[in-house]
Design a protein around this motif. Sequence first.
Motif, PDB file in Angstrom:
ATOM      1  N   GLU A  83      57.001  73.804  55.259  1.00 43.45           N
ATOM      2  CA  GLU A  83      58.078  74.469  54.519  1.00 43.45           C
ATOM      3  C   GLU A  83      59.356  73.636  54.495  1.00 43.45           C
ATOM      4  N   VAL A  84      59.592  72.907  55.567  1.00 44.88           N
ATOM      5  CA  VAL A  84      60.776  72.035  55.621  1.00 44.88           C
ATOM      6  C   VAL A  84      60.705  71.026  54.481  1.00 44.88           C
ATOM      7  N   ALA A  85      59.525  70.452  54.342  1.00 39.59           N
ATOM      8  CA  ALA A  85      59.345  69.454  53.291  1.00 39.59           C
ATOM      9  C   ALA A  85      59.562  70.096  51.932  1.00 39.59           C
ATOM     10  N   LYS A  86      59.076  71.295  51.787  1.00 41.62           N
ATOM     11  CA  LYS A  86      59.219  71.992  50.506  1.00 41.62           C
ATOM     12  C   LYS A  86      60.683  72.287  50.207  1.00 41.62           C
ATOM     13  N   ALA A  87      61.381  72.766  51.229  1.00 35.77           N
ATOM     14  CA  ALA A  87      62.805  73.075  51.050  1.00 35.77           C
ATOM     15  C   ALA A  87      63.560  71.813  50.647  1.00 35.77           C
ATOM     16  N   GLN A  88      63.250  70.726  51.329  1.00 33.85           N
ATOM     17  CA  GLN A  88      63.912  69.457  51.035  1.00 33.85           C
ATOM     18  C   GLN A  88      63.613  69.028  49.601  1.00 33.85           C
ATOM     19  N   ASP A  89      62.364  69.183  49.223  1.00 37.30           N
ATOM     20  CA  ASP A  89      61.937  68.785  47.882  1.00 37.30           C
ATOM     21  C   ASP A  89      62.632  69.642  46.821  1.00 37.30           C
ATOM     22  N   ASP A  90      62.751  70.933  47.089  1.00 39.04           N
ATOM     23  CA  ASP A  90      63.405  71.821  46.124  1.00 39.04           C
ATOM     24  C   ASP A  90      64.904  71.544  46.032  1.00 39.04           C
ATOM     25  N   GLU A  91      65.513  71.306  47.180  1.00 40.16           N
ATOM     26  CA  GLU A  91      66.967  71.145  47.202  1.00 40.16           C
ATOM     27  C   GLU A  91      67.408  69.843  46.579  1.00 40.16           C
ATOM     28  N   ILE A  92      66.707  68.775  46.896  1.00 39.68           N
ATOM     29  CA  ILE A  92      67.203  67.476  46.466  1.00 39.68           C
ATOM     30  C   ILE A  92      66.121  66.550  45.929  1.00 39.68           C
ATOM     31  N   GLY A  93      64.879  66.822  46.261  1.00 36.86           N
ATOM     32  CA  GLY A  93      63.795  66.051  45.641  1.00 36.86           C
ATOM     33  C   GLY A  93      63.481  64.728  46.299  1.00 36.86           C
ATOM     34  N   ASP A  94      64.140  64.407  47.395  1.00 36.04           N
ATOM     35  CA  ASP A  94      63.817  63.176  48.116  1.00 36.04           C
ATOM     36  C   ASP A  94      64.169  63.406  49.586  1.00 36.04           C
ATOM     37  N   GLY A  95      63.665  62.533  50.451  1.00 35.74           N
ATOM     38  CA  GLY A  95      64.003  62.690  51.866  1.00 35.74           C
ATOM     39  C   GLY A  95      63.081  63.643  52.594  1.00 35.74           C
ATOM     40  N   THR A  96      61.922  63.933  52.015  1.00 35.66           N
ATOM     41  CA  THR A  96      61.015  64.894  52.651  1.00 35.66           C
ATOM     42  C   THR A  96      60.422  64.334  53.937  1.00 35.66           C
ATOM     43  N   THR A  97      60.008  63.072  53.893  1.00 31.09           N
ATOM     44  CA  THR A  97      59.406  62.494  55.089  1.00 31.09           C
ATOM     45  C   THR A  97      60.441  62.460  56.207  1.00 31.09           C
ATOM     46  N   THR A  98      61.648  62.064  55.845  1.00 25.29           N
ATOM     47  CA  THR A  98      62.738  62.015  56.819  1.00 25.29           C
ATOM     48  C   THR A  98      62.924  63.373  57.487  1.00 25.29           C
ATOM     49  N   ALA A  99      62.978  64.427  56.687  1.00 23.50           N
ATOM     50  CA  ALA A  99      63.209  65.764  57.232  1.00 23.50           C
ATOM     51  C   ALA A  99      62.094  66.161  58.199  1.00 23.50           C
ATOM     52  N   VAL A 100      60.858  65.886  57.811  1.00 23.70           N
ATOM     53  CA  VAL A 100      59.725  66.286  58.648  1.00 23.70           C
ATOM     54  C   VAL A 100      59.687  65.481  59.951  1.00 23.70           C
ATOM     55  N   ILE A 101      59.991  64.196  59.850  1.00 20.86           N
ATOM     56  CA  ILE A 101      59.992  63.371  61.068  1.00 20.86           C
ATOM     57  C   ILE A 101      61.064  63.866  62.035  1.00 20.86           C
ATOM     58  N   ILE A 102      62.243  64.160  61.512  1.00 18.42           N
ATOM     59  CA  ILE A 102      63.311  64.637  62.398  1.00 18.42           C
ATOM     60  C   ILE A 102      62.931  65.991  63.015  1.00 18.42           C
TER      61      ILE A 102
END
Length: 546
Positions: A83-102
Amino acid sequence: MAGLSGVPIIILKEGSKRETGKDAQRKNILAAKAVAEAVRTTLGPKGMDKMLISGEEATVTNDGATILREMDIEHPVAKMIVEVAKAQDDEIGDGTTTAVIIAGKLLEKAEALLDQDVHPTVIVQGYKQAAACAQSVLAGMAIDVSGDDSALLKIAQTAMRGKGIEIAMDKLSQISVDAARAVAGFEGKDIEENVKTVLIPGGSIEDSSINYGIVVEKERTSLEMPKRIEKARVMLLEGTLELKKLDTDAKITINDAKNLATFKEGEEQVIKSQIDAIVKAGANVVFCEKGIGVTAQNYLARLGVLAARRVSREDLKMLALATGARLVGDVMTVTPRDLGSAALVEERKIAKDKHMIFVEGCEKAKAVSIILHGVSEQFLEEMERALDDALNVVLDVIRSGKIVPGGGAPEILVAERLRQYASTLQGREQLAIRAFADAVEAIPLTLAENAGFDPVDSLAALRASSGAGKQSFGLSIATGKPADMLAQGVVEPLKVKTQAIKSAAEAATMVLRVDDVIAAKQEEMKPKPGQSPHDYTMPQMPMPHY
Ligand code: ADP
Ligand code: MG
């Protein structure tokens, strides 16, 4: 009354599964870490690809969001990380891997704190403080690039680097900047409402282009119709141009052949008067949501109108944005003001037996099409994903004007400032804040590791240069040493970073607050509409297997 002491009260059905306290937390953390692990190696320009296989189909991708979307994940906590990746993707469309790793690292670090008997509430509190502090550090290092087109190109290129489409990069970054510029003034929620991507296998990447209009994947309804119309006046019809099917309970008695003929003629007359209305309003192109019957086709063709039927609603909406036309519900009411314009509407051959209608040269187009040519479906799809990332980040920077250097520079600075902040605190929260700093540093660490450098050496060098005040220094992918990311053109939107840290922190704290995992009854599994995931107890079992 006899006391119940010593007799356990059983409130769950026999065989129900339940994990509580540390057990539950530990298993949840394990699941979250596993998700982060799955995408870790794809991070950055030297990241590896993953091959996702579903039946006969294989997708090769480097895109974190795609990998997580396609993975068949069952564990409830793992799903929260997705869901984190999805939220990131919806909000800004990039940085999903970064969000999940953190997020994964935050939980890993939390586990160590739990081992030291730091209470989850304290960790949650510390993480919240750290996340807030990180936001202000990021905002403080942001650079304003409003009106600077070269910055937009760099933003696009940083987003696309490492996506396996290097040869197409110059072309695609230019296209994404042009397209984002065209639609930026329009407050669409989602770029998908304003940019249509059309994939055409075959041809060279260099043939890819932006079209200030919409490409409709349809052929004209009849071969008798004109193929090409200049100075098009476009009508968008939400209905049919077909003889009405009679209601089942309608009854007409036709008792001789003459009557039948008049009846049919009457119906034909209706269609003809509809088309007369269309032509009288000045339309020479019609996109129709539903069917166009034979009578209508012939008559339209005779009047020199190019028409297409069964055009999707999405396409009609985009055509409206591109040409300025309004969707017309009742044909008979159409007026010249309902029509849109395009310099050219033309049906073109794309491949053997495949034609599309190009609506182009729309002044003030609020929606545009991007036509991608590529050697294979797979390559085209990866191009589309990279382009989507680029479009989103460019659009964000056109609107916000704010960028930060990439290559781990912001993460290094955030970590440094968090450690300084932690040292001003007395309580145990400072442990959590330090843990947060370590978690954020996983980004430069992983970038170095994925590029084949010694992560510890690289990180030490980066910390030193940041400590010496070089805020824009991140990891050089060529040398593994610190380098000025602004000079190298490695830049990202501020929002990619703020959002990644925000969503990672939210997910991690959500997981940490759970200390009881109960296998609930099936009906209780889903949150009700409008209910936040905070409100439902986790137990979307089956219980985890490790
Ligand atoms: P995400 O899904 O998080 O966007 P990516 O695989 O796109 O993951 O990697 C993004 C990271 O790669 C960012 O930290 C970005 O700054 C970094 N990056 C991109 N290009 C370069 C480069 N040329 N040199 C160093 N770092 C880069
Ligand atoms: Mg990216």
